[in-house]
Design an enzyme around this catalytic site. Structure first.
Site, PDB file in Angstrom:
ATOM      1  N   ASP A  83      25.575   5.756  41.459  1.00  9.21           N
ATOM      2  CA  ASP A  83      25.326   5.754  42.896  1.00  9.21           C
ATOM      3  C   ASP A  83      24.054   4.913  43.121  1.00  9.21           C
ATOM      4  OD1 ASP A  83      24.935   6.721  45.630  1.00  9.21           O
ATOM      5  OD2 ASP A  83      23.440   8.090  44.779  1.00  9.21           O
ATOM      6  N   ASP A 137      21.512   5.028  46.411  1.00  6.58           N
ATOM      7  CA  ASP A 137      20.440   5.824  47.050  1.00  6.58           C
ATOM      8  C   ASP A 137      20.179   7.135  46.319  1.00  6.58           C
ATOM      9  OD1 ASP A 137      19.625   4.283  49.170  1.00  6.58           O
ATOM     10  OD2 ASP A 137      20.975   5.215  50.619  1.00  6.58           O
ATOM     11  N   ASP A 183      35.664  14.588  39.749  1.00  4.64           N
ATOM     12  CA  ASP A 183      36.964  14.027  39.369  1.00  4.64           C
ATOM     13  C   ASP A 183      37.200  14.194  37.862  1.00  4.64           C
ATOM     14  OD1 ASP A 183      38.992  11.776  40.773  1.00  4.64           O
ATOM     15  OD2 ASP A 183      38.927  11.740  38.581  1.00  4.64           O
TER      16      ASP A 183
HETATM   17 MG   LIG Z   1      22.935   8.984  46.702  1.00  2.45          MG
END
Ligand SMILES: [Mg+2]
Length: 251
Positions: free
Chosen positions: A9, A11, A222
């Protein structure tokens, strides 16, 4: 050589929220990439992700094996771009406008410490709905975060959206710090997995918003991924180092 890829990811994982990547993290990723392929999947658009992670577009693509913005709706393998879909093509204009109109009405009845502009950002694969407005300053944003923690502005808004549009095939996720993301169900970060899942035996995912309702939750949970919850960039480095160590790639 085991086929393992590390997926990140942006941020709160590679960078502090909305801010640029540190030279230390850039160097760490370059070093890690000598051992394993790397992918990045952000919810923001490509322009924003580029701004946060690299000098320019070409530079960004050179830092990772795969780059996905808007959860993978826009994706690159190396410098090669994948074909993309749009939210309006699957939702249809009428339903799209119903959601937009509902959000604008809802926001018009909220009183917050401050309100600014760009309440609805239209992206390829999602609507980003922000009660304060995305053109707020960093300090206004910080003020909203504190206010939202106390008053659960986004949580209540997302719950209303879910109730109101339950049969639209949409998902509503609390994304980043100031907004709620609306996208066709399945167009969360798991969307990017289809592009590379068959090329790897193990897919490690690192993200900060992995709790239910967070924008990393689906990919984190997942079955195709090994999920890691990080507290911020320093913690990402620590946890990636542990993975490298477990693979005996720490040298
Ligand atoms: Mg984030």
């Amino acid at each position: 050589m085991s086929r393992t890829i590390l997926v990140f990811d942006v941020d709160g994982t590679l960078t502090p929220a909305r801010q640029g990547i540190s030279p230390e993290m850039t160097a760490f990723l370059a070093e890690t990439r000598r051992k394993l392929p790397l992918a990045v999947v952000g919810g923001s658009d490509l322009r924003k992700i580029t701004e946060q992670l690299a000098k320019d577009h070409e530079h960004l693509l050179s830092l990772f094996d795969y780059v996905f913005s808007e959860n993978g709706l826009v994706g690159y393998k190396g410098t090669e771009i994948y074909p993309s879909q749009t939210i309006q093509s699957v939702l249809g204009e009428q339903r799209l406008q119903e959601v937009i109109n509902y959000a604008l009405r809802y926001f018009s009845e909220l009183t917050l410490p401050v309100k600014r502009g760009n309440f609805i950002e239209f992206r390829k694969g999602m609507l980003n709905l922000s009660p304060i407005g995305r053109s707020c300053s960093q300090s206004e944003r910080d003020g909203f975060v504190a206010f939202d923690n106390e008053h659960k502005i986004r949580e209540k808004f997302a719950a209303k959206l879910r109730e109101k549009f339950s049969d639209y095939g949409l998902s509503f996720a609390i994304g980043g710090e100031i907004s709620v993301d609306v996208f066709p169900t399945g167009w969360d970060k798991t969307y990017c997995l289809k592009y590379f899942e068959s090329d790897f035996d193990t897919i490690h995912f690192f993200g900060d918003r992995t709790q239910p309702g967070g924008n990393d939750h689906e990919i984190f949970a997942d079955p195709r991924t090994v999920g890691h919850t990080v507290k911020g960039p320093a913690d990402t480095i620590r946890q990636v180092s542990e993975v490298l160590e477990s693979l005996k790639l720490s040298q």
